[in-house]
Design an enzyme around this catalytic site. Structure first.
Site, short mmCIF file in Angstrom:
data_model
loop_
_atom_site.label_atom_id
_atom_site.label_comp_id
_atom_site.label_asym_id
_atom_site.label_seq_id
_atom_site.Cartn_x
_atom_site.Cartn_y
_atom_site.Cartn_z
N CYS A 130 36.09 29.43 37.23
CA CYS A 130 36.82 30.11 36.26
C CYS A 130 38.14 29.29 36.03
O CYS A 130 39.07 29.47 36.87
CB CYS A 130 37.22 31.52 36.76
N CYS A 133 41.45 31.54 35.49
CA CYS A 133 41.76 32.36 36.67
C CYS A 133 42.50 31.37 37.56
O CYS A 133 43.70 31.65 38.13
CB CYS A 133 40.52 32.99 37.39
N ASP A 134 41.81 30.15 38.04
CA ASP A 134 42.53 29.45 38.84
C ASP A 134 43.05 28.14 38.41
O ASP A 134 43.77 27.35 39.21
CB ASP A 134 41.37 29.01 39.89
#
Length: 308
Positions: A130, A133-134
């Site tokens: 992701c 997300c990261d």
């Protein structure tokens, strides 16, 4: 007893909750992570009708607020077991058992893994699925994205705004993504294209250090700080395994009517067999599934239904 139990709070589950509440049904949604599903980790959504451009998290929040505002209950709990047969369905979570007159599988799909040596060990230590997300964890660093579809192209573009350099690794020469995304990637100066190359293994003691690649008749060791895998999705249908029929790729063998062979049990969104998996098609499924649930309960099929 709840009228409709929904497993999954992505666009299919949230739309089903919206339509079910408007039909007068009580609804509980279960999701082991967070509302929005894949939509919640999509940097930009530009193809949802009536919304020219919006971030995935914002669209997810809007859907969630609309469903909750009508009285849908959301529980952030992972469903561990289901019971489908009989007039009363049930789901079991760590906190107990919840019964309902009908049940909807809207559990979606999850990112497919590479299946190469070192991947499992280094997941969360340089390997991610992701970018939204990261990605911020790799600001100013060197990263790579594996894949050739829309998600991989979008991830590469997203990371290019954060990272010193991004390598897009694709096992084919042609990309499967939309032409405007391919053009945007090619125009980015800090995105390098490597194709046709495939990841053979990942190296690193405590964290990812390098990816070993093979392609064009050669082997290459690519030093990296982070690797983002975007090679498609696979159905998250473990709960329904052995209870409902699936196609040869593991998706629930359910048609456009969202009806399963078990009365009072429905399936919607990316978990079911379908030609196109998009937010708009998942939302459409959710509306159909809620309609079918209301029809089922209005016919008196659910035990003790209070609907007229």
């Amino acid at each position: 007893m709840t009228d409709l139990l929904v497993i999954g709070a992505g666009p299919a589950g949230l739309t089903a909750a919206l339509y079910a509440r408007r039909a007068g049904l009580s609804v509980i949604l279960f999701d082991g992570v967070l509302y929005g599903g894949q939509m919640a980790v999509t940097p930009a959504v530009e193809n949802y009708p009536g919304v020219p451009a919006v971030s995935g998290p914002e669209l997810a929040m809007r859907m969630m607020e609309q469903a909750a505002g009508l009285g849908a209950v959301v529980r952030y709990e992972r469903v561990e077991e289901v019971s489908l047969h009989g007039a009363v369905k049930s789901v079991t979570t760590a906190s107990g058992r919840e019964e309902g007159r009908s049940l909807l599988f809207a559990n979606g799909a999850r990112r497919r893994k590479l299946g190469v040596p070192g991947e499992e060990r280094l997941t969360g230590r340089g390997v991610s699925y992701c970018a939204a997300c990261d990605g911020a964890l790799y600001r100013g660093k060197k990263t790579a994205v594996v894949g050739g579809g829309n998600t991989a192209l979008e991830d590469a573009l997203y990371l290019s705004n954060l990272c010193a350099g991004v390598v897009l690794i694709h096992r084919r020469t042609a990309f499967r993504g939309e032409p405007h995304l391919v053009r945007a990637v090619r125009e980015k100066r800090n995105i390098e294209l490597l194709s046709p190359f495939a990841v053979e293994s990942l190296e690193g003691a405590e964290r990812l250090e390098a990816a070993l690649l093979r392609g064009n008749g050669e082997e290459r060791r690519l030093e990296l700080d982070g690797l983002f895998v975007a090679i498609g999705y696979e159905p998250d249908n473990a709960l329904a395994g052995g209870l409902l029929p699936v196609d040869d790729t593991g998706y629930l063998a359910v048609g456009e009517d969202c009806l399963t062979p078990i009365p009072g049990v429905f399936a919607a969104g990316d978990c079911r067999s379908k030609p196109l998996r998009q937010i708009v098609t998942a939302a459409a499924d959710g509306a159909v599934a809620a309609f079918q649930a209301a029809k089922y309960l209005n016919a008196g099929m659910g035990e003790g239904t209070a609907l007229s």
